[in-house]
Write an enzyme that holds these catalytic residues in place. Structure first.
Site, PDB file in Angstrom:
ATOM      1  N   GLU A  54      44.079  33.058  48.257  1.00 41.72           N
ATOM      2  CA  GLU A  54      45.125  33.700  49.036  1.00 41.72           C
ATOM      3  C   GLU A  54      45.637  32.787  50.145  1.00 41.72           C
ATOM      4  O   GLU A  54      45.015  31.779  50.494  1.00 41.72           O
ATOM      5  CB  GLU A  54      44.606  35.006  49.643  1.00 41.72           C
ATOM      6  CG  GLU A  54      44.321  36.062  48.603  1.00 41.72           C
ATOM      7  CD  GLU A  54      43.858  37.383  49.175  1.00 41.72           C
ATOM      8  OE1 GLU A  54      43.800  38.340  48.403  1.00 41.72           O
ATOM      9  OE2 GLU A  54      43.543  37.459  50.392  1.00 41.72           O
ATOM     10  N   GLU A  69      43.731  33.388  37.176  1.00 42.95           N
ATOM     11  CA  GLU A  69      44.127  32.996  35.834  1.00 42.95           C
ATOM     12  C   GLU A  69      44.936  31.703  35.859  1.00 42.95           C
ATOM     13  O   GLU A  69      44.687  30.771  35.099  1.00 42.95           O
ATOM     14  CB  GLU A  69      44.965  34.088  35.167  1.00 42.95           C
ATOM     15  CG  GLU A  69      44.249  35.414  35.045  1.00 42.95           C
ATOM     16  CD  GLU A  69      44.481  36.358  36.228  1.00 42.95           C
ATOM     17  OE1 GLU A  69      44.313  35.934  37.391  1.00 42.95           O
ATOM     18  OE2 GLU A  69      44.813  37.523  35.972  1.00 42.95           O
TER      19      GLU A  69
END
Length: 128
Positions: free
Chosen positions: A44, A55
């Site tokens: 983040e 992913e």
């Protein structure tokens, strides 16, 4: 490599997630057709659009090492049911034609789906 083994790798990468804002930690592991595994976690950023999903981290890591042919990807998070990839990740999965997507959670729930099932109207080079 079995689906469960790939999920276990994803779980280990989940432990490295940097999620100070959402507290939503995700791990992923991508399996190449040659049998190599690359893992990733979500990372983040205070400027949310800069955030990168697990992913895409795993896929980008593999591609940066010269890989372009994949057999499967596993995604895991602490969710009520199997953790599905977001729309951006579905498009990244589509770009590299990863046909088997294994979604899992920490409780042991797991579901495998095809690329066509998860993104039936993918945007591809044929749309350019």
């Amino acid at each position: 490599m079995t689906d469960q083994e790939l999920v276990e790798v994803a779980k280990k990468y989940r432990e490295h997630a940097y999620a100070p804002y959402s507290k939503f930690k995700v791990g992923a592991a991508v399996l190449t057709k040659e049998g190599r595994v690359y893992g990733g976690c979500n990372i983040e950023n205070a400027s949310y659009p800069v955030t990168n999903c697990a992913e895409r981290t795993a896929i980008f890591k593999a591609v940066s090492e010269g890989e372009h042919e994949f057999a499967a990807i596993a995604i895991v998070a602490d969710t009520p049911g199997p953790c599905a990839p977001c729309g951006m990740c579905r498009q990244a999965i589509s770009e590299f034609r990863i046909e088997r997507i294994i979604m899992a959670n920490l409780k042991g729930d797991m579901q495998a789906v095809s690329l066509e099932e998860i993104l039936p109207f993918a945007f591809t080079e044929n749309d350019l």
